[in-house]
Design an enzyme around this catalytic site. Structure first.
Site, PDB file in Angstrom:
ATOM      1  N   THR A  25       0.843  -1.191   0.000  1.00  0.00           N
ATOM      2  CA  THR A  25       0.000   0.000   0.000  1.00  0.00           C
ATOM      3  C   THR A  25       0.877   1.238   0.000  1.00  0.00           C
ATOM      4  O   THR A  25       1.925   1.242   0.633  1.00  0.00           O
ATOM      5  CB  THR A  25      -0.945   0.065   1.220  1.00  0.00           C
ATOM      6  OG1 THR A  25      -1.647   1.298   1.214  1.00  0.00           O
ATOM      7  CG2 THR A  25      -0.199  -0.061   2.523  1.00  0.00           C
ATOM      8  N   ASP A  37      -0.316   3.980   1.218  1.00  0.00           N
ATOM      9  CA  ASP A  37      -0.822   4.729   2.363  1.00  0.00           C
ATOM     10  C   ASP A  37      -0.128   4.382   3.678  1.00  0.00           C
ATOM     11  O   ASP A  37      -0.285   5.091   4.668  1.00  0.00           O
ATOM     12  CB  ASP A  37      -2.331   4.505   2.517  1.00  0.00           C
ATOM     13  CG  ASP A  37      -3.121   5.066   1.346  1.00  0.00           C
ATOM     14  OD1 ASP A  37      -2.720   6.114   0.827  1.00  0.00           O
ATOM     15  OD2 ASP A  37      -4.126   4.452   0.957  1.00  0.00           O
ATOM     16  N   ARG A  41      -6.262   8.700   2.546  1.00  0.00           N
ATOM     17  CA  ARG A  41      -7.683   8.881   2.851  1.00  0.00           C
ATOM     18  C   ARG A  41      -7.910   9.178   4.334  1.00  0.00           C
ATOM     19  O   ARG A  41      -8.580  10.145   4.695  1.00  0.00           O
ATOM     20  CB  ARG A  41      -8.435   7.606   2.456  1.00  0.00           C
ATOM     21  CG  ARG A  41      -9.937   7.654   2.683  1.00  0.00           C
ATOM     22  CD  ARG A  41     -10.569   6.396   2.154  1.00  0.00           C
ATOM     23  NE  ARG A  41     -10.248   6.194   0.755  1.00  0.00           N
ATOM     24  CZ  ARG A  41     -10.888   6.772  -0.254  1.00  0.00           C
ATOM     25  NH1 ARG A  41     -11.897   7.584  -0.007  1.00  0.00           N
ATOM     26  NH2 ARG A  41     -10.534   6.547  -1.497  1.00  0.00           N
TER      27      ARG A  41
END
Length: 418
Positions: free
Chosen positions: A139, A141, A189
């Site tokens: 990922t 993130d 996010r």
């Protein structure tokens, strides 16, 4: 020679080094005489029985895969529900696994993918089918639980820090008569890891980025604009890095694009940089430029971190080793043993402790004023972007990336319909 077939699949947003994990999986399996099939477009390929025979690829192609960005076999954003709620899908998946004698399933993705791998392991147990399921971390993130960092993040972090430093030099040169404020939108996010990585671009208080907006802190427009003005008055210009996931105090995303939700239940985001730029221009009367790097953050293989690249291969190799040892429902995770010098190792962690657990950016990593990173954050982040892993370049001046043959395996079951 181990009996059975290994099925590998990629899921979610791809990264600059996810194919390095794929290459390591295939190379390690080949060394152990295990056949590897790859699902086309993640779990969808498994359900549709769209499987790729990786044995048709040359050793040279697999080596080249390790420095090629994107997802060589395709990816998807599809999340399986519980065994009860998604029973037809699970029964179809089990039929495909049986038809192709799949005994090991490796799912390369983020949090939702870890959840899927865990559920597939439960499926096999429920139907008494001998299957070992392994999650392979990925990922940009950096929000996977348990693992110290996640392959894909280090390269995206390096791209972010480099881009912000270079853009800052441009803004500084033009500030006297032109651009006063530059806004850079980073992916993230709910966790501000990538926005934080931009903080590595500068060292002193007057170095860019001057302001970082984290999703972990509520967006206060009045205070933000005040900070921008103070910075321009002091430095002459201002660079802002904003996470795409920043929210108002009431929980609304500042950059809700109004595009509904994907199959993972995620709100479509995008546009926070343009929004902030508009507010700065309208409220402060300053000339502003902004950028939305979007996919560039995760596809920039040309500036990948060597640390990240090596870790991506290490988890791929370990995943195969765990699978063949029968270590079911685990994920190879990165354990940091030292900051300086940077040291790390790979360990197995239960998928149940990874799936559906999100690792937020720690409060102690955010500066007291809420607009920058602390020394602790810098010590954590810095090693992850170190080293270069440049791809080979051709005489045309462009990186030489590989396109696999992706030869399909003959189907053995009737076509699948939802």
């Amino acid at each position: 020679m181990a009996s059975g077939t290994l099925l590998y699949a990629q899921s979610g947003g791809v990264t600059a080094v996810i194919n390095a994990s794929a290459a390591a999986v295939i190379a390690e399996a080949r060394a152990r005489k295990v056949k590897v099939l790859a699902a086309r477009n993640g779990i969808l390929g498994a359900l549709r029985e769209e499987l790729i025979d990786t044995s048709k690829e040359s050793a040279a192609a697999i080596r080249a895969l390790a420095h090629t960005p994107g997802g060589a076999f395709g990816s998807c954003r599809v999340k399986l529900k519980s065994l009860e709620a998604d029973r037809a899908r699970y029964e179809r998946l089990l039929a495909v696994l049986k038809a192709h004698d799949v005994r090991w399933f490796l799912y390369n993705g983020g949090n939702d993918s870890a959840d899927t791998a865990w559920k597939v392991s439960q499926l096999a147990q429920a139907f008494d089918y001998p299957l070992t399921c392994i999650g392979v971390p990925k990922t940009v993130d950096n929000d996977l639980a348990v693992t110290d960092t996640c392959p894909g993040f280090g390269s995206a972090a390096k791209y972010t820090a480099v881009s912000v430093r270079e853009a800052a030099l441009d803004v500084a040169a033009m500030a006297e008569t032109s651009t006063k404020v530059f806004v850079y939108e980073a992916m993230g996010r709910h966790a501000g890891w990538l926005a934080a990585a931009a903080g590595l671009a500068g060292q002193s208080p007057d170095d860019a980025p001057h302001i970082i907006l984290f999703p972990e802190r509520p967006y206060d427009e009045a205070h933000f604009l005040k900070q921008v003005k103070k910075t321009v008055d002091r430095v002459g210009w201002c660079v802002v890095v904003a996470s795409e996931g920043i929210q108002h105090a009431d929980g609304r995303f500042v950059a809700d694009a109004g595009g509904g939700k994907d199959s993972f239940g995620h709100t479509q985001l995008g546009g926070v940089a343009s929004y902030l730029a508009g507010r700065v221009k309208d409220q402060l009367g300053l000339k502003v430029h902004w950028t939305l790097p979007d996919y560039l953050q995760r596809s920039a293989r040309h500036i990948a971190s060597r640390t990240d690249w090596e870790q991506a291969q290490a988890v791929g190799k370990a995943a195969v080793q765990y699978a063949l040892k029968g270590q079911n429902a685990v994920m190879p995770v990165i354990v940091r043993t030292s900051d300086a010098p940077y040291r790390w190792r790979i360990e197995a962690a239960p998928l149940a402790k990874v799936a559906n657990h999100e690792k937020k950016f720690p409060p102690g990593f955010i500066r007291k004023d809420g607009y920058g990173i602390t020394a602790r954050a810098r010590a954590y982040l810095q090693p992850l972007i170190r080293g270069e892993a440049y791809p080979p370049y051709g005489t045309d001046g462009l990186p030489k990336y590989v396109a696999l043959k992706n030869v399909a395996v003959k189907k053995k079951l009737p076509a699948w319909e939802e």
